[in-house]
Write a protein that holds these residues in place. Sequence first.
Motif, PDB file in Angstrom:
ATOM      1  N   PRO A  75       0.710  -1.101  -0.008  1.00  0.00           N
ATOM      2  CA  PRO A  75      -0.038  -0.128   0.038  1.00  0.00           C
ATOM      3  C   PRO A  75       0.869   1.305  -0.006  1.00  0.00           C
ATOM      4  N   HIS A  76       0.261   2.352  -0.665  1.00  0.00           N
ATOM      5  CA  HIS A  76       1.052   3.581  -0.667  1.00  0.00           C
ATOM      6  C   HIS A  76       1.273   4.293   0.544  1.00  0.00           C
ATOM      7  N   VAL A  77       0.293   4.028   1.855  1.00  0.00           N
ATOM      8  CA  VAL A  77       0.509   4.764   3.067  1.00  0.00           C
ATOM      9  C   VAL A  77       0.440   3.556   3.979  1.00  0.00           C
ATOM     10  N   PRO A  78       1.696   3.641   4.818  1.00  0.00           N
ATOM     11  CA  PRO A  78       1.688   2.514   5.664  1.00  0.00           C
ATOM     12  C   PRO A  78       0.954   3.027   7.180  1.00  0.00           C
ATOM     13  N   GLU A  79       0.638   1.948   8.063  1.00  0.00           N
ATOM     14  CA  GLU A  79       0.185   2.671   9.284  1.00  0.00           C
ATOM     15  C   GLU A  79       1.101   2.488  10.229  1.00  0.00           C
ATOM     16  N   PHE A  80       1.793   3.625  10.695  1.00  0.00           N
ATOM     17  CA  PHE A  80       2.889   3.576  11.509  1.00  0.00           C
ATOM     18  C   PHE A  80       2.436   3.209  12.941  1.00  0.00           C
ATOM     19  N   SER A  81       1.085   3.343  13.200  1.00  0.00           N
ATOM     20  CA  SER A  81       0.855   2.908  14.777  1.00  0.00           C
ATOM     21  C   SER A  81       0.818   1.364  14.903  1.00  0.00           C
ATOM     22  N   GLY A  82       0.967   0.638  13.746  1.00  0.00           N
ATOM     23  CA  GLY A  82       1.349  -0.958  13.921  1.00  0.00           C
ATOM     24  C   GLY A  82       2.846  -1.090  14.029  1.00  0.00           C
ATOM     25  N   ARG A  83       3.757  -0.238  13.701  1.00  0.00           N
ATOM     26  CA  ARG A  83       5.150  -0.601  14.135  1.00  0.00           C
ATOM     27  C   ARG A  83       5.524  -1.666  13.395  1.00  0.00           C
ATOM     28  N   GLN A  84       5.392  -1.888  12.048  1.00  0.00           N
ATOM     29  CA  GLN A  84       5.530  -3.004  11.391  1.00  0.00           C
ATOM     30  C   GLN A  84       6.447  -2.551  10.168  1.00  0.00           C
ATOM     31  N   VAL A  85       7.558  -3.153   9.971  1.00  0.00           N
ATOM     32  CA  VAL A  85       8.546  -3.056   8.814  1.00  0.00           C
ATOM     33  C   VAL A  85       8.901  -4.217   7.915  1.00  0.00           C
ATOM     34  N   VAL A  86       8.921  -3.944   6.693  1.00  0.00           N
ATOM     35  CA  VAL A  86       9.144  -4.977   5.713  1.00  0.00           C
ATOM     36  C   VAL A  86      10.606  -4.562   5.173  1.00  0.00           C
ATOM     37  N   THR A  87      11.476  -5.364   4.943  1.00  0.00           N
ATOM     38  CA  THR A  87      12.766  -5.039   4.351  1.00  0.00           C
ATOM     39  C   THR A  87      13.233  -5.984   3.313  1.00  0.00           C
ATOM     40  N   PHE A  88      13.409  -5.432   2.092  1.00  0.00           N
ATOM     41  CA  PHE A  88      14.254  -6.027   1.273  1.00  0.00           C
ATOM     42  C   PHE A  88      15.770  -5.540   0.976  1.00  0.00           C
ATOM     43  N   HIS A  89      16.544  -6.390   1.483  1.00  0.00           N
ATOM     44  CA  HIS A  89      17.894  -5.747   1.355  1.00  0.00           C
ATOM     45  C   HIS A  89      18.841  -6.609   0.512  1.00  0.00           C
ATOM     46  N   ASN A  90      19.214  -5.831  -0.441  1.00  0.00           N
ATOM     47  CA  ASN A  90      20.090  -6.400  -1.623  1.00  0.00           C
ATOM     48  C   ASN A  90      21.550  -6.109  -1.327  1.00  0.00           C
ATOM     49  N   GLN A  91      22.303  -7.290  -1.306  1.00  0.00           N
ATOM     50  CA  GLN A  91      23.543  -7.539  -0.934  1.00  0.00           C
ATOM     51  C   GLN A  91      24.357  -8.428  -1.902  1.00  0.00           C
ATOM     52  N   ARG A  92      25.347  -8.034  -2.702  1.00  0.00           N
ATOM     53  CA  ARG A  92      25.864  -9.015  -3.630  1.00  0.00           C
ATOM     54  C   ARG A  92      25.006  -9.770  -4.417  1.00  0.00           C
ATOM     55  N   ASP A  93      23.955  -8.945  -5.046  1.00  0.00           N
ATOM     56  CA  ASP A  93      22.776  -9.666  -5.875  1.00  0.00           C
ATOM     57  C   ASP A  93      21.801 -10.530  -5.030  1.00  0.00           C
ATOM     58  N   PHE A  94      22.028 -10.912  -3.741  1.00  0.00           N
ATOM     59  CA  PHE A  94      20.894 -11.645  -2.881  1.00  0.00           C
ATOM     60  C   PHE A  94      19.941 -10.842  -2.225  1.00  0.00           C
ATOM     61  N   ILE A  95      18.976 -10.898  -2.325  1.00  0.00           N
ATOM     62  CA  ILE A  95      17.943 -10.082  -1.494  1.00  0.00           C
ATOM     63  C   ILE A  95      17.245 -10.791  -0.549  1.00  0.00           C
ATOM     64  N   PHE A  96      17.627 -10.232   0.658  1.00  0.00           N
ATOM     65  CA  PHE A  96      17.186 -10.859   1.768  1.00  0.00           C
ATOM     66  C   PHE A  96      15.895 -10.147   2.476  1.00  0.00           C
ATOM     67  N   PHE A  97      14.851 -10.842   2.600  1.00  0.00           N
ATOM     68  CA  PHE A  97      13.631 -10.441   3.176  1.00  0.00           C
ATOM     69  C   PHE A  97      13.551 -10.900   4.826  1.00  0.00           C
ATOM     70  N   ARG A  98      13.230  -9.579   5.445  1.00  0.00           N
ATOM     71  CA  ARG A  98      12.930  -9.445   6.832  1.00  0.00           C
ATOM     72  C   ARG A  98      11.909  -8.656   7.081  1.00  0.00           C
ATOM     73  N   ARG A  99      10.975  -9.288   8.260  1.00  0.00           N
ATOM     74  CA  ARG A  99       9.882  -8.366   8.712  1.00  0.00           C
ATOM     75  C   ARG A  99      10.026  -8.291  10.297  1.00  0.00           C
ATOM     76  N   HIS A 100       9.790  -7.097  10.769  1.00  0.00           N
ATOM     77  CA  HIS A 100      10.119  -6.661  12.158  1.00  0.00           C
ATOM     78  C   HIS A 100       9.011  -6.064  12.453  1.00  0.00           C
ATOM     79  N   ARG A 101       8.790  -6.112  14.102  1.00  0.00           N
ATOM     80  CA  ARG A 101       8.211  -4.924  14.819  1.00  0.00           C
ATOM     81  C   ARG A 101       9.285  -4.074  15.647  1.00  0.00           C
ATOM     82  N   TYR A 102       8.722  -2.862  15.672  1.00  0.00           N
ATOM     83  CA  TYR A 102       9.792  -2.041  16.352  1.00  0.00           C
ATOM     84  C   TYR A 102       9.258  -1.207  17.370  1.00  0.00           C
ATOM     85  N   ILE A 103      10.032  -0.915  18.352  1.00  0.00           N
ATOM     86  CA  ILE A 103       9.433   0.074  19.426  1.00  0.00           C
ATOM     87  C   ILE A 103      10.510   0.706  20.083  1.00  0.00           C
TER      88      ILE A 103
END
Length: 295
Positions: free
Chosen positions: A215-243
């Motif tokens: 979605p275009h607009v995330p809901e910051f109140s949920g404190r959830q973040v999705v990460t696609f991290h590219n390193q040496r052409d390998f794309i690492f997927f992670r999903r976290h909650r933060y506080i």
Amino acid sequence: MDIKNKIKREEVYHKLKAEKNRLKLKKRQSIKKLEDQNPELKDKRLSENQPKTLESTREADETIVNDDEEVIEDEQTDEFASYFNGLPPKVLVTTSRRAPAPVYEFANEFCTIFPDAQFVKRGSQFEVKKIVEIAIERQFTDLIIINEDKKKPNAITVIHLPHGPTAYFKLSSIKLNKEIRNHAVLGPHKPELILNNFNTRLGHTVGRMFASLFPHVPEFSGRQVVTFHNQRDFIFFRRHRYIFRDGEKCDIQEIGPRFTLKLQALQKGTFDTKYGEYEWVHKPELDTSRRKFHL
């Protein structure tokens, strides 16, 4: 010095090693003393003492994008322009034919990554092209097919609708929620999205493809973040909650699942193995150096 006696030889070796360590410690202490008196010396040493990694010694690539006006103009009219102009994503997820239980288990968790994604069990009579036609008729913006080999998910095909492109990724290093120790509980909120190190023209296309799934607009109140991290052409997927604890430090807790993607092919248009035009295909002859990356 050639010492034939093994015991004596070891004694001499350990004495020399201890003396070398003593001199090294003495040098470090003298440097620390000077740096305590003049902090600028420490800043200078740290700035010059940059470790050499595969990333820092990466081969020059003319396709790397740095605020290129031509690239910006192309992106305003590319296949993903409708999404960035406000069209909400609608994702359809399915599997290969006659998928085994482990693939369905991964697919169930995979669907939770994308808000409002729908999973449909694939019938054996449906070809990919037919599924694409049905998805376009029902106004889906993306189709994701989870492939399997030896009863385990091994690849995903992402098709952006209605005009493509189509990306084929190798899938590896899968860990489901239950395999992640002390994983967080998934909430109903729309996540934030982080895309790291998609620097080339090809990387920009892949990054925009991932962005168009959320979605275009995330809901910051949920404190959830999705990460696609590219390193040496390998794309690492992670999903976290933060506080945030005190305004400076941030605690994170992984939600899962986690997996790694590696781009194998990018095809113009929707899925077509016979007549499709490929924009990029990974081949062994492209791997000429460990310091050359494509994304």
